[in-house]
Design an enzyme around this catalytic site. Structure first.
Site, PDB file in Angstrom:
ATOM      1  N   ASP A  11       0.812  -1.224   0.000  1.00 29.81           N
ATOM      2  CA  ASP A  11       0.000   0.000   0.000  1.00 29.81           C
ATOM      3  C   ASP A  11       0.846   1.275   0.000  1.00 29.81           C
ATOM      4  O   ASP A  11       0.440   2.297   0.545  1.00 29.81           O
ATOM      5  CB  ASP A  11      -0.967   0.043   1.207  1.00 29.81           C
ATOM      6  CG  ASP A  11      -1.777  -1.225   1.315  1.00 29.81           C
ATOM      7  OD1 ASP A  11      -2.275  -1.673   0.280  1.00 29.81           O
ATOM      8  OD2 ASP A  11      -1.904  -1.761   2.433  1.00 29.81           O
TER       9      ASP A  11
ATOM     10  N   LYS B 197       2.444   2.264  -5.109  1.00 27.20           N
ATOM     11  CA  LYS B 197       3.159   1.792  -6.316  1.00 27.20           C
ATOM     12  C   LYS B 197       2.363   2.062  -7.581  1.00 27.20           C
ATOM     13  O   LYS B 197       2.926   2.313  -8.633  1.00 27.20           O
ATOM     14  CB  LYS B 197       3.419   0.273  -6.233  1.00 27.20           C
ATOM     15  CG  LYS B 197       4.291  -0.144  -5.089  1.00 27.20           C
ATOM     16  CD  LYS B 197       4.389  -1.650  -4.997  1.00 27.20           C
ATOM     17  CE  LYS B 197       3.117  -2.326  -4.521  1.00 27.20           C
ATOM     18  NZ  LYS B 197       2.775  -2.117  -3.112  1.00 27.20           N
TER      19      LYS B 197
ATOM     20  N   GLY C  72      -4.283  -4.166  -4.494  1.00 29.10           N
ATOM     21  CA  GLY C  72      -5.289  -3.259  -5.037  1.00 29.10           C
ATOM     22  C   GLY C  72      -4.706  -1.876  -5.046  1.00 29.10           C
ATOM     23  O   GLY C  72      -4.013  -1.495  -4.111  1.00 29.10           O
ATOM     24  N   HIS C  73      -4.889  -1.163  -6.117  1.00 27.37           N
ATOM     25  CA  HIS C  73      -4.477   0.228  -6.050  1.00 27.37           C
ATOM     26  C   HIS C  73      -5.444   1.136  -6.799  1.00 27.37           C
ATOM     27  O   HIS C  73      -6.161   0.713  -7.691  1.00 27.37           O
ATOM     28  CB  HIS C  73      -3.024   0.423  -6.491  1.00 27.37           C
ATOM     29  CG  HIS C  73      -2.703  -0.111  -7.830  1.00 27.37           C
ATOM     30  ND1 HIS C  73      -1.883  -1.188  -8.009  1.00 27.37           N
ATOM     31  CD2 HIS C  73      -3.088   0.294  -9.038  1.00 27.37           C
ATOM     32  CE1 HIS C  73      -1.789  -1.428  -9.294  1.00 27.37           C
ATOM     33  NE2 HIS C  73      -2.498  -0.545  -9.937  1.00 27.37           N
TER      34      HIS C  73
ATOM     35  N   ARG D 212       2.345 -29.052  -6.533  1.00 25.15           N
ATOM     36  CA  ARG D 212       2.110 -29.566  -7.895  1.00 25.15           C
ATOM     37  C   ARG D 212       0.664 -30.014  -8.083  1.00 25.15           C
ATOM     38  O   ARG D 212       0.365 -30.962  -8.783  1.00 25.15           O
ATOM     39  CB  ARG D 212       3.084 -30.698  -8.265  1.00 25.15           C
ATOM     40  CG  ARG D 212       4.422 -30.262  -8.774  1.00 25.15           C
ATOM     41  CD  ARG D 212       5.351 -29.649  -7.761  1.00 25.15           C
ATOM     42  NE  ARG D 212       5.510 -30.350  -6.509  1.00 25.15           N
ATOM     43  CZ  ARG D 212       6.461 -31.245  -6.240  1.00 25.15           C
ATOM     44  NH1 ARG D 212       7.317 -31.574  -7.167  1.00 25.15           N
ATOM     45  NH2 ARG D 212       6.565 -31.788  -5.049  1.00 25.15           N
TER      46      ARG D 212
ATOM     47  N   GLN E 187       2.139  -5.890  -3.058  1.00 20.04           N
ATOM     48  CA  GLN E 187       2.531  -5.957  -1.640  1.00 20.04           C
ATOM     49  C   GLN E 187       3.880  -5.251  -1.421  1.00 20.04           C
ATOM     50  O   GLN E 187       4.201  -4.338  -2.151  1.00 20.04           O
ATOM     51  CB  GLN E 187       2.561  -7.410  -1.131  1.00 20.04           C
ATOM     52  CG  GLN E 187       1.189  -8.063  -1.011  1.00 20.04           C
ATOM     53  CD  GLN E 187       0.697  -8.690  -2.297  1.00 20.04           C
ATOM     54  OE1 GLN E 187       1.455  -9.341  -2.996  1.00 20.04           O
ATOM     55  NE2 GLN E 187      -0.547  -8.502  -2.615  1.00 20.04           N
TER      56      GLN E 187
ATOM     57  N   PRO F 132      -9.218  -0.799   8.189  1.00 16.74           N
ATOM     58  CA  PRO F 132      -8.358   0.320   8.584  1.00 16.74           C
ATOM     59  C   PRO F 132      -6.923  -0.170   8.684  1.00 16.74           C
ATOM     60  O   PRO F 132      -6.671  -1.260   9.206  1.00 16.74           O
ATOM     61  CB  PRO F 132      -8.881   0.732   9.965  1.00 16.74           C
ATOM     62  CG  PRO F 132      -9.898  -0.266  10.355  1.00 16.74           C
ATOM     63  CD  PRO F 132     -10.186  -1.180   9.214  1.00 16.74           C
TER      64      PRO F 132
ATOM     65  N   LYS G  89       3.103  10.315  -0.365  1.00 16.84           N
ATOM     66  CA  LYS G  89       2.215  10.854   0.684  1.00 16.84           C
ATOM     67  C   LYS G  89       2.918  11.763   1.693  1.00 16.84           C
ATOM     68  O   LYS G  89       2.539  11.793   2.872  1.00 16.84           O
ATOM     69  CB  LYS G  89       1.510   9.707   1.399  1.00 16.84           C
ATOM     70  CG  LYS G  89       0.485   8.995   0.514  1.00 16.84           C
ATOM     71  CD  LYS G  89      -0.384   8.091   1.342  1.00 16.84           C
ATOM     72  CE  LYS G  89      -1.771   7.963   0.752  1.00 16.84           C
ATOM     73  NZ  LYS G  89      -2.679   7.176   1.560  1.00 16.84           N
TER      74      LYS G  89
END
Ligand code: IMP
Length: 439
Positions: A13, A16, A40-41, A142, A223, A303, A330
């Site tokens: 998070d 990226k 997720g972005h 496998r 990640q 959160p 950020k």
């Protein structure tokens, strides 16, 4: 610069998606190499918001190749929903290619992920419950179902039977779940196969050909380093390797194709799920940063836990990835604070001090952050576009990070929009070098 890897240098998070999006404009392809829809972005472009879980965000640029590499685990339902949503917004998805060797998340993986967490009780990892762990477990055992299996009904059925057989006991509570019916599952996955067929390819060969022609590719990690299954805070990690080294294995190209490795870190730290977090803030300040930074999961809405920037972990991530540059995102979120804490070392039991990330889990669990306090700044940074626009406190903070991590900062994020970005000289140098290298 044929290959540039963008990886998370914390617990995921880090932003990226925005960095990839900024670089994607200048390259020919964007490839994902690990993880699945646990990632997720969100990308904000011209005021419009886009959320991605599986498809590389490069898809928003007409004519770019977007590749889902063999190292990714794919939930076909999620992928198809994402394709449909893009088409509905008139995005051409014709450039997407999916590795025939990528593994598929099956309905039983989702059930086993949740059941596994429930069984762990207070020892829960806090997974995203998207079936990621059980899918990678089947791959290693496998017993995985791969994208190419969607194109052969007989093989698909046989493999599903073989994969479910050793799981009989753990799946017993779900016996009546219609999603686990062999016929239903096979039919559903064959339908997915029909939908995806046009995108399935030998992506390793495709990427080799592109690189051979001097084309440029971004390898987009999901990640972050501290969630790496080998080098992260095991067992509170994901089931893949979000490190730069995995970019090659997860796409099928050799390490010599990689020229640049950018690690993305927020100006503070967040983590979702359980596990050690030495610089975590448990007070109102953590709450305040969570609110200001909108720190709620894109995938699960949870959160995020908040802490000061952890330079011990960041140095570790820089080493594991051989970072050639750092991106700090950020920075604007920290405006208005009188003092900013930075974790420069850990203290452990019996006054032990750690400059390096401790390799032993028990030691790590008993460490706390030793903080250095830096002065903050009052100014809103969202309109800053060059380093010299930044107030002294913010510039000092960036210098402190670069010096302690031993990597140049290439980019600084001062807001979610594309243009809310500061390119440093180091960042521009990379771009100029890359523009010269490619086709
Ligand atoms: P899994 O990847 O769903 O198995 O979850 C394992 C751990 O990785 C949990 O702590 C998750 O919260 C974390 N995790 C997985 N994907 C992400 C991500 O994209 N961002 C942040 N944390 C993640």
């Amino acid at each position: 610069m044929p290959g540039i890897v963008v990886v998370g240098a914390q617990w995921g998070d880090e932003g990226k998606g925005k960095v990839t999006d900024l670089l994607a404009e200048r390259v020919d392809a964007v490839a994902r190499f690990q993880g699945g829809n646990n990632a997720g972005h969100t990308i904000v472009r011209n005021g419009e918001e886009w959320k991605f879980h599986l498809i590389p965000s490069g898809i928003l640029y007409p004519g770019k190749r977007c590749i889902i590499g063999n190292g990714v685990v794919i939930d076909p339902r999620v992928l198809i929903a994402e394709l449909d949503a893009l088409r509905a917004r008139r995005i051409d998805v014709g450039g997407l290619r999916i590795s025939a060797n990528a593994h598929l998340i099956m309905p039983y993986h989702l059930l086993l992920d949740s059941a596994g967490e429930a069984k762990l009780g207070s020892l829960q990892i806090g997974t995203t419950r998207r079936g990621i762990g059980p899918c990678y477990a089947d791959k290693a055992a496998r017993l995985g179902i791969r994208v190419q299996d969607l194109l052969d009904e007989k093989i698909l059925k046989k493999k599903i039977v073989a994969a479910m057989e050793p799981k009989r006991l753990s799946l017993r509570p779900f016996e009546r779940d219609p999603a686990l019916d062999l016929h239903t599952m096979t039919e559903e996955y064959l339908t997915h196969g029909h939908r995806l067929e046009q995108h399935i390819a030998d992506t390793s060969k495709l990427m080799w050909e592109m690189l051979d022609e001097g084309k440029k590719i971004i390898f987009e990690g999901a990640q972050g380093a501290m969630l790496d299954i080998d080098h992260g805070t095991y067992p509170f990690v994901t089931s893949s390797n979000p490190l730069s080294g995995a970019a090659c294995v997860g796409t099928g190209v050799g390490p010599k194709c990689i020229d640049e490795i950018w690690g993305v870190a927020k100006a503070y730290t967040t983590r979702v799920g359980a596990g050690p977090f030495p610089s975590e803030l448990h007070d109102h300040l953590g709450e305040e940063i969570r609110k200001r930074g909108g720190e709620f999961g894109t995938t699960t809405g949870r959160p995020r836990r908040i802490g000061w920037l952890d330079l011990v972990a960041l140095r570790y991530a820089a080493r594991l990835n051989t970072l050639t540059a750092l991106v700090v995102t950020k920075l604007d979120v920290l405006s208005g604070l009188d003092k900013i804490g930075v974790c420069t070392s850990y203290s452990g039991e019996e006054e032990a001090a750690f400059e390096d990330f401790p390799y032993h889990q028990t030691v790590l669990h008993h460490t706390s952050a030793k903080l250095t306090e830096l002065r903050g700044w009052k100014q809103d940074l969202r309109e800053c576009r060059t380093l010299s626009d930044l107030p002294d406190g913010a510039r000092e903070y960036l210098d402190f990070i670069a010096e302690h991590v031993g990597a140049d900062i290439a980019l600084v994020g001062v807001g979610p929009q594309r243009e809310q970005t500061i390119w440093t000289d180091a960042g521009r140098r990379t771009l100029i070098a890359s523009d010269g290298a490619g086709g």
